[in-house]
Design a protein around this motif. Structure first.
Motif, mmCIF file in Angstrom:
data_model
loop_
_atom_site.group_PDB
_atom_site.id
_atom_site.type_symbol
_atom_site.label_atom_id
_atom_site.label_comp_id
_atom_site.label_asym_id
_atom_site.label_seq_id
_atom_site.Cartn_x
_atom_site.Cartn_y
_atom_site.Cartn_z
ATOM 1 N N ALA A 381 1.077 -1.099 -0.112
ATOM 2 C CA ALA A 381 0.159 -0.213 -0.447
ATOM 3 C C ALA A 381 1.162 1.090 -0.161
ATOM 4 O O ALA A 381 0.313 2.267 -0.435
ATOM 5 N N ALA A 382 1.879 0.787 0.301
ATOM 6 C CA ALA A 382 3.037 2.521 1.335
ATOM 7 C C ALA A 382 3.880 2.584 -0.934
ATOM 8 O O ALA A 382 3.563 3.858 -1.448
ATOM 9 N N LEU A 383 3.744 0.804 -1.162
ATOM 10 C CA LEU A 383 4.228 1.744 -2.824
ATOM 11 C C LEU A 383 3.519 1.899 -3.451
ATOM 12 O O LEU A 383 3.212 3.109 -4.520
ATOM 13 N N ALA A 384 2.418 1.794 -3.400
ATOM 14 C CA ALA A 384 0.667 2.678 -4.816
ATOM 15 C C ALA A 384 1.002 3.837 -4.222
ATOM 16 O O ALA A 384 0.376 4.624 -5.583
ATOM 17 N N GLY A 390 7.604 7.661 4.165
ATOM 18 C CA GLY A 390 7.134 7.282 5.038
ATOM 19 C C GLY A 390 6.913 5.519 5.747
ATOM 20 O O GLY A 390 7.117 5.873 7.373
ATOM 21 N N PHE A 391 6.673 5.180 4.674
ATOM 22 C CA PHE A 391 7.342 3.426 5.021
ATOM 23 C C PHE A 391 8.599 3.941 5.458
ATOM 24 O O PHE A 391 8.997 3.233 6.678
ATOM 25 N N PHE A 392 9.424 3.589 5.069
ATOM 26 C CA PHE A 392 11.287 3.914 5.872
ATOM 27 C C PHE A 392 10.958 4.323 7.367
ATOM 28 O O PHE A 392 11.528 4.218 8.463
ATOM 29 N N GLY A 397 14.017 2.674 8.880
ATOM 30 C CA GLY A 397 15.089 2.214 7.767
ATOM 31 C C GLY A 397 15.507 3.273 6.786
ATOM 32 O O GLY A 397 16.617 3.180 6.095
ATOM 33 N N GLN A 398 15.147 5.205 7.711
ATOM 34 C CA GLN A 398 15.844 5.753 6.696
ATOM 35 C C GLN A 398 17.633 6.355 6.810
ATOM 36 O O GLN A 398 18.024 5.546 7.826
#
Length: 420
Positions: A381-384, A390-392, A397-398
């Motif tokens: 969903a984050a990729l879409a 925002g995901f990382f 993971g940033q």
């Protein structure tokens, strides 16, 4: 097994350090010429380049435009900070002053131009009746289209009073040496910052075709200017005859330095290329397949394999999230790897800024799916939504470096350990 995350960060830091102008510019800088010397330039690395010049030559007259937060202390050269990747009034005003500074120079004068990636947005002087607001709207549309950087620059230099060789033409008949850090696939000087010291090989018709090819709705003033033929400056223009263009730092050098460091740790390093282009998520899926294939062919006693690549990937923006090419690549790569044991990755922009976010990129290991589940986040969903940053951020993971003061574009590393 090595501390994979620490190793990947060390490799990235090495790639950045090799491209630092304070380490790399002096070897190509000639002795300071006699007579009047004027230093101009633009880009994310340009202020650092100016700092390196004054370390060798002493205080100089000049004007440099860099990204907000990327200024450096200089004794004589004025440093102006402006917006990137969408140009702003500060960049436009500084560009006008730079062109005025070059007016009236004579044959005995010398201009040193310091050019790096980011200069396309920072050098802002729209041609014809195009306004700054219209240039901003066009830039935003181009960045969202997924078009490769070469296409963006081919369009931008056709509608500019400073790109496509016009900065150099403004300094004629003075001699000019342009020192460049390349951030573009193929290291074409005409593509770096849209070639302010290099004549245009394309034409207005090609720019119009590119707008149509990438479904970019340009302001009426832009299409009218291009339909009238624009005002290109040919590479053969005599005003460019006294210009020497020199690239002194490029992606290949940084990848080679990272590969050398990895080999010192007993890792087999493979460079996939320094000029990769394409949609970030599609390249990521291909690289995930390659990483899994590589691991499947390894014996337990084999040395780890490092897959390195550079270039400039793109994102066709359709969602409302916050992302950039490197973070989107990392997210798509993580989804495709599905937590494969023994595979770690890092994808960052060497200038410290991935897209419009103040984040260099992202890094992850096999525990990525577990971390996402623990936080109730759906990677797909984050990729879409194009929300890779925002995901990382949510899964820690940033990779945040702050301004690196250089720019040789994307750095991607996948570390593949043999199967347990």
């Amino acid at each position: 097994m090595q501390d994979a995350p620490a190793l990947l960060h060390r490799l990235f830091e090495r790639a950045v350090a090799v491209a630092d102008p304070m380490q790399s510019l002096a070897r190509v800088l000639p002795p300071r010429p006699d007579g009047r010397v004027v230093v101009v330039g633009a880009g994310k690395a340009s202020a650092r380049m100016a700092e390196a010049v004054e370390a060798a030559w002493g205080p100089c007259e000049g004007l440099i435009i860099t990204r907000y937060g990327y200024g450096r202390p200089t004794a004589g050269i004025e440093i102006v900070e402006a917006a990137h990747p969408i140009p702003d009034a500060a960049g436009a005003e500084a560009t006008a002053r730079m062109l005025a500074l070059l007016e009236g120079l004579g044959e005995g004068d010398f201009v040193l131009a310091l050019i790096s990636g980011g200069g396309s947005a920072l050098l802002t002087a729209p041609a014809g009746d195009i306004t700054l607001a219209e240039k901003q709207a066009l830039t935003d549309a181009l960045l969202a289209s997924g078009a490769p950087i070469g296409t963006l620059n081919a369009i931008r230099k056709q509608i500019s009073q400073v790109k496509g060789g016009r900065l150099a033409a403004a300094a004629w008949p003075a001699r000019m040496l342009a020192l460049m850090i390349s951030d573009v696939p193929g290291d074409d000087p005409g593509d770096i910052a849209s070639g302010p010291t290099v004549g245009q090989a394309g034409d207005a018709a090609g720019a119009l075709a590119a707008l149509d090819r990438w479904s970019v709705k340009a302001p009426d003033s832009v299409t009218a200017f291009l339909r009238a033929g624009g005002d290109p400056l040919a590479p053969s223009d005599p005003r460019l005859g006294g210009v020497e263009n020199v690239i002194f730092a490029a992606p290949a050098q940084s990848l080679a330095a990272a590969a050398e460091l990895a080999r010192e740790d007993g890792i087999e390093a493979r460079i996939l290329g320094d000029a990769l282009e394409g949609e970030a998520r599609e390249v990521a899926r291909a690289h995930a397949a390659l990483a899994l294939e590589t691991q499947a062919g390894m014996a337990a006693e084999d040395a780890p394999v490092l897959l390195l690549s550079g270039g400039e990937l793109t994102v066709t923006r359709t969602g409302d999230g916050t992302g950039g090419p490197n973070a989107e690549y990392a997210l798509a790569l993580g989804i495709a790897l599905q937590g494969a044991p023994g595979i770690h990755a890092l994808a960052c922009d060497t200038d410290g800024v991935d897209g419009a976010a103040e984040v260099a990129g992202a890094a992850f290991g096999p525990d990525l799916p577990e971390r996402a589940r623990a936080r109730g986040i759906d990677p797909e969903a984050a990729l879409a939504r194009n929300d890779a940053h925002g995901f990382f951020a949510a899964v820690d993971g940033q990779v945040v470096t702050g301004p690196t003061l250089t720019n040789v574009n994307d750095f991607r590393a996948i570390l593949v350990h043999p199967p347990a």
